[in-house]
Each structure stands twice: as C-alpha cells, then as structure tokens.
Design an enzyme around this catalytic site. Sequence first.
Site: not given
Ligand code: ADP
Ligand code: MG
Length: 465
Positions: A107, A127, A129, A134, A285, A349, A353-354, A433
């Site tokens: 995803r 990102e 996934n 999910s 990441k 970051k 994940e998660g 979302r």
């Molecule tokens: P994880 O793998 O833990 O889900 P993500 O990289 O998807 O980590 O980040 C989790 C959440 O943080 C995202 O769904 C988003 O809402 C916010 N986020 C992540 N990266 C960014 C970014 N570059 N700018 C703004 N919000 C972000």
């Molecule tokens: Mg994620």
Amino acid sequence: MWDALAARRDEAVDFALAHGLIKAGPQGGAVHAPFTLTPAPIPPALHRQLAGLTAPFNAVVWRLSRDLDALRDTLEPAAAGDPFTARLLELAGSTAGSQPLHLDITRSDYFLQPPDGDAAPRPRQVELNTVAVSYAALAGRAQRLHAYLFRDAPVAAELAPNDPVTGLAEGMAEAFRRFGHSQAEVLHVVQPDELNRFDQRLLEFALRERGVPSRRLSLEALGREGTLREGHLWVAGRPVAIAYLRAGYAPADYPSRDAWRGRELIEHADAIALPGVAVQLAGSKKVQQRLSRPEALARFCDPADPAEAGRLHATFAGLYDPEEPVTGPEGELPAWRAALQAPSRYVLKPQREGGGNNLFDEAMVAFLADSTPARRRPYILMERIAPAPRRALMVARGEIADAPAVSEIGRFGLLLADGARLLRNADVGYLVRTKHAGSTEGGVSAGFGHLDSLVVTGSPFPPTP
Ligand code: ADP
Ligand code: MG
C-alpha cells in the site's frame, strides 16, 4: 447540507455496525470504526495518476527484494544501530528460497500537496508499506457507507468505487491454487490482541468464499506448533500454502525465542511468505530514503520504460540521511542540524512500521539536540508534507466533529510472480484516512484516522446534495 448530513450520524453509525465497518471494542465485542460523512475530493487526473503508480512501485519492491546485496548495502549501517533490522537482515540472508511463487500486497500512501498558485496539487508519497498492510476490507466498507448516504444525490456518480479486499482475495486465491496441495491452508499470522481483527477476518471470509481455508495463529504459537517436513511448513497436520503476516513488523511481535522460530519456519519452508523478509525490508524507511536517489531508483525500474523512474521520483518528498548535507536558507548543513533549525519542516523516522513511531516537532528536537552520529544512524529525516485542510464531518465513538481535516490516500497493490515471470501486478483499490488538520500521525488504529472514500471531482466537496 452540512446540518442535514450531520443529522444522519446515528443512521451512519448503524449502517457501519450492520455492514462490518467495525473494530474490536476495548471491553470486547465490536464498535464502529471511525469514519467520515464527507468523502474526500480528488481531481480526475490525480485519481488516475495515483492508481497508475501502484504497479511500477510494486515491481520496484519485487526487483529490489531479489537483490540481497543492494538491501545489505543500504541497511547495514542502520542494522549496526538497530538490532531488529540486524536480525531481519540476517534472516533475509539465510533463506533457502526454494519457493518460486512470490506474492506481495503493498500500500503506497500519499498526501496531495497544494501548489503555489493555481496548478493542480501534486501527490507526495508518505511511504510504501510492504508488510501487514491493513484496512483493505474496512476501506471498502467506508465507501459503501458513502454510496448509501449519497445514493440519491447528484454527487453519487462521482463517488469512486472501492473494493480492495476482493482484489487481494483473488490474488491470494490464485497463488493458493498454484501452490497446488489439496490439504493446504492459508496461515494468517496475527497479533494476539488485535483490535483491527474484523478487517483481517473479512479477508479470511472472502478467501473462504473462493474455496481457500484459513487458520489464525500468533508468531509465538507458530514457533511452538509448526514443523518443517518435506520442505513444507506444517501446522495442525496441514501444509501452509501462504504464510500471510499481519504481525511480525514490530519488535513487540517477537517476545520470545519461539516467536523468532515462527518467523524462521516461514522463511525456511516452501510456504509463500506474504511478505518474505526481503520484501519487508524493501519497504523500510532506510530503503525508501535510498530509493529517493534517482540512480538508485532507476536500477529497479522497468528497463523497457525509461520514463518510469522519473514518474515515480516526482512523487517523492525530500528524504535524507541525518548526516547528509542539505541546502537551506542558512546554506549547507547536515540534515539533522537543518531539522533543529526548522523543526516544522521535517519528520524524524526510525526503522519501524505500524504507526506512532515517528518524531515530530519538540520530540524530534529533544532527540536530535543531544544525539550522537551512532544514535542517529538508524533514522531518516523526511521533509514534512502539508496537505491542504478542508472541512469534514468525522465520527468516532459515536461523536461527530465538524472540523478542518486532511486526508492521506493509500493505493493497494497486488503482485504475483513465478520466478522471474510476472503473473499479476495491479492496483486493487484505495484507502482514505482523514484526520484533524492539527494532528501529526494518521493511523486509524492509533485513534487519529477516520476511514473515508474518494469523490472524483474538480470542485471542492460538497457539491450540491
Ligand atoms: P508507519 O510506517 O509507522 O506507518 P509512516 O511513515 O506511514 O510510518 O508515518 C505515519 C504517519 O505520520 C503517516 O500516516 C502521516 O500521517 C504522518 N507522516 C509521515 N510522514 C510524514 C511527512 N513527511 N509529512 C507529514 N506527515 C507525515
Ligand atoms: Mg505506514
């Protein structure tokens, strides 16, 4: 319009409960999952663009996962400071690889970044996934809710249909048939106290409807009960055709030696690992950051399509190693120092994940201010993406909020290959979302995100009801 829609809150909650838009309640039983009453608008060209990115991104992950040297090269520095990454990397190097069938569910998540001026917004990838992806089932249920609420409104024709769980179940069922053992099952590897288990169950039920039986087990229970015989992974007297991980992405999923043994069994047997540890790592990441370099990305793109790397790269936000120089108003600085100077422009970051692991604002500053190069090494810095807020109605725990909100759009992908031959590689639907404009993380399970759907329109929502 807004009042009339808000007045339908209780009806919408009942529709959600009646149609499986639910999660486990804190005291057991089921409660409705958070949702919106106001689908997110997306211009038609952007809608097509996002769907068109899925297959190329899938193929990048697939090619990269077959290049262990490239994964090692990228991840070894992070592994030196992060025992979890180190352990997964070690396991990636130890797999026998006797199973030619390869199945991935991905995803890719995006924000739409507003332009300066009148141009269309640009998609920016948050990102990609590659493990325990999910909300395929609940995303489809949220769309059904909106289709119901707006069925007699002019906007009905612009609502984007969405049924990702069907696409996933069909792909998994094909992989299952190709595995070709009459006694086999799909093993859903799950966390013991999963609150999002209805999303998982709906996929399990969709598989059953296609003649594919399932079993659910934690990694720890698999480690205790699973055995390797004739190359197969056996559980309760049946061989596992697909080991489908909805757990195993976080250190907490490995509380014991047994849990690690469960993961090793999956990697060492001929079960189709969904995903294998190499695919899991390809979505981490540090790999995302490495792929943001054009030459690194181009290596894993379709050699027959020279423009592909450019199309994918155009969706990337700035991604940096903490020590890497970046150019800001103050001149050139290591990225971690630039983030200290302008915290609102970055997210920090870790290799996790998660949801709930990233550091924003003061938390990022507190970490970076007294960090050492060694402590920073398993992290990446990412440019903060700022999508444009819109007004939305969001329902959580039966309460309605009418507030500025932003939406994150995910596209589900499914890839099936046999050795080097691609059998399927497709976009199978989306997840939206929507969260309050002020909140940083967007996870539904974490309590921030509301399940939503798309309305394909050039104008802001809501059009005339
Ligand atoms: P994880 O793998 O833990 O889900 P993500 O990289 O998807 O980590 O980040 C989790 C959440 O943080 C995202 O769904 C988003 O809402 C916010 N986020 C992540 N990266 C960014 C970014 N570059 N700018 C703004 N919000 C972000
Ligand atoms: Mg994620």
